[in-house]
Design an enzyme around this catalytic site. Sequence first.
Site, PDB file in Angstrom:
ATOM      1  N   ASN A  11     -39.061  38.706  74.455  1.00  0.00           N
ATOM      2  CA  ASN A  11     -37.864  38.627  73.818  1.00  0.00           C
ATOM      3  C   ASN A  11     -37.216  40.017  73.438  1.00  0.00           C
ATOM      4  OD1 ASN A  11     -35.807  37.792  72.003  1.00  0.00           O
ATOM      5  ND2 ASN A  11     -37.326  36.805  70.636  1.00  0.00           N
ATOM      6  N   TRP A  12     -36.412  40.451  73.905  1.00  0.00           N
ATOM      7  CA  TRP A  12     -35.811  42.055  73.427  1.00  0.00           C
ATOM      8  C   TRP A  12     -35.181  41.995  72.113  1.00  0.00           C
ATOM      9  CZ3 TRP A  12     -33.995  44.988  78.334  1.00  0.00           C
ATOM     10  CH2 TRP A  12     -34.936  45.176  78.928  1.00  0.00           C
ATOM     11  N   LYS A  13     -34.815  40.618  71.771  1.00  0.00           N
ATOM     12  CA  LYS A  13     -33.780  40.364  70.430  1.00  0.00           C
ATOM     13  C   LYS A  13     -32.579  41.227  70.565  1.00  0.00           C
ATOM     14  CE  LYS A  13     -38.337  39.092  68.008  1.00  0.00           C
ATOM     15  NZ  LYS A  13     -38.646  38.788  66.651  1.00  0.00           N
ATOM     16  N   HIS A  95     -34.716  30.118  67.951  1.00  0.00           N
ATOM     17  CA  HIS A  95     -35.873  31.291  67.534  1.00  0.00           C
ATOM     18  C   HIS A  95     -35.729  31.262  65.879  1.00  0.00           C
ATOM     19  CE1 HIS A  95     -37.570  35.213  66.383  1.00  0.00           C
ATOM     20  NE2 HIS A  95     -38.083  35.009  67.543  1.00  0.00           N
ATOM     21  N   GLU A  97     -35.322  33.420  63.697  1.00  0.00           N
ATOM     22  CA  GLU A  97     -34.319  34.461  63.468  1.00  0.00           C
ATOM     23  C   GLU A  97     -33.054  33.620  63.409  1.00  0.00           C
ATOM     24  OE1 GLU A  97     -35.498  37.654  65.761  1.00  0.00           O
ATOM     25  OE2 GLU A  97     -37.353  38.023  64.558  1.00  0.00           O
ATOM     26  N   GLU A 167     -44.316  29.575  66.973  1.00  0.00           N
ATOM     27  CA  GLU A 167     -43.933  31.127  66.188  1.00  0.00           C
ATOM     28  C   GLU A 167     -44.077  30.897  64.677  1.00  0.00           C
ATOM     29  OE1 GLU A 167     -42.312  34.031  69.186  1.00  0.00           O
ATOM     30  OE2 GLU A 167     -40.717  32.984  67.990  1.00  0.00           O
ATOM     31  N   GLY A 173     -43.390  39.751  63.768  1.00  0.00           N
ATOM     32  CA  GLY A 173     -43.083  41.231  63.538  1.00  0.00           C
ATOM     33  C   GLY A 173     -43.796  41.835  62.246  1.00  0.00           C
ATOM     34  N   SER A 213     -46.463  38.789  66.957  1.00  0.00           N
ATOM     35  CA  SER A 213     -47.388  40.031  66.820  1.00  0.00           C
ATOM     36  C   SER A 213     -48.296  40.261  68.069  1.00  0.00           C
ATOM     37  CB  SER A 213     -48.088  40.258  65.471  1.00  0.00           C
ATOM     38  OG  SER A 213     -47.188  40.377  64.283  1.00  0.00           O
ATOM     39  N   GLY A 234     -42.105  39.770  71.082  1.00  0.00           N
ATOM     40  CA  GLY A 234     -40.884  40.658  70.630  1.00  0.00           C
ATOM     41  C   GLY A 234     -41.042  41.904  70.726  1.00  0.00           C
ATOM     42  N   GLY A 235     -41.585  42.624  69.732  1.00  0.00           N
ATOM     43  CA  GLY A 235     -41.816  44.123  69.661  1.00  0.00           C
ATOM     44  C   GLY A 235     -42.446  44.694  70.820  1.00  0.00           C
TER      45      GLY A 235
HETATM   46  P1  PGA Z   1     -43.143  39.980  67.644  1.00  0.00           P
HETATM   47  O1  PGA Z   1     -42.035  38.699  67.877  1.00  0.00           O
HETATM   48  O2  PGA Z   1     -43.900  39.645  68.765  1.00  0.00           O
HETATM   49  O3  PGA Z   1     -42.329  41.130  67.407  1.00  0.00           O
HETATM   50  O4  PGA Z   1     -43.831  39.460  66.294  1.00  0.00           O
HETATM   51  C1  PGA Z   1     -42.227  37.505  68.416  1.00  0.00           C
HETATM   52  C2  PGA Z   1     -40.720  36.693  68.644  1.00  0.00           C
HETATM   53  O5  PGA Z   1     -40.293  36.916  67.362  1.00  0.00           O
HETATM   54  O6  PGA Z   1     -40.486  35.992  69.409  1.00  0.00           O
END
Ligand code: PGA
Length: 256
Positions: A11-13, A95, A97, A167, A173, A213, A234-235
């Site tokens: 997930n590149w956000k 998500h 966020e 999640e 993150g 993470s 994500g990251g």
């Molecule tokens: P993260 O994000 O791997 O950077 O913790 C996961 C996500 O939000 O899908």
Amino acid sequence: MKVRKILIAGNWKMNHTEQESQDFFRRFHVIPAPEAELLFCLPFTDLAVAQKAWTETDIAWGAQNVFPEDKGAFTGEISPLMLKEAGCRYVICGHSERRQILGESDEFVARKVKSTYLHGMIPILCVGETAEERSRGDTEKRLSEELDAVFTEMGADSLIEGVIAYEPIWAIGSGVTAKPEDAEKVALFIRQKVERQWGKNVAENVRILYGGSIKADNVSLFLQKENIDGVLIGGASLSPDEMTRIYKKACIKEEI
Ligand code: PGA
């Protein structure tokens, strides 16, 4: 031995411009193996780049959001028809966020799930609790609210091919993952709830991911778990090298 195919989803956000995504595609050389499906959920502006780079490959791409209407006066939004035409196989819905920063309600997220499903794409429904909810012991309560909203919206339909990503919000993150055994307990809770709603067949097919993470060093600990069928990353998914390492770990049978 797992019957469900592992899903490794990035997930590149809001990262990687079109130029940067081209650079990523040039540097990423993984050819997916039968053991694990590989997916990237990209910013809208990168979807066409993915379509060009990956159409002849087994790498799937998807979107991070959708608006639950086919077209109309919804300034700034994107419709499932547009995503379908851009070759998206999956759409992330709800998500944390978006729930937290943009105020998306459980009901609105549920409409996105249904709309994605009706357009022949696979929703990745994200669910998870905050740190406060967790410390109050309300993880299952919060997840139940998120799932029940989807069950209500889906009506007589079920998500046999669906994906649910657990999640925990405090793990996203933060560099701190949930304990794999705790994530497994929650994944089992989700699967049992799906079974009560949609029956055994659906529950056995639905893939449940863990996200928060994840990196190459810890991914195997989660994939070893019976009810965890993949990860949402994500990251770490922004780096072609790290994503390659994660994918390779997912395909090593002894570690699963
Ligand atoms: P993260 O994000 O791997 O950077 O913790 C996961 C996500 O939000 O899908």
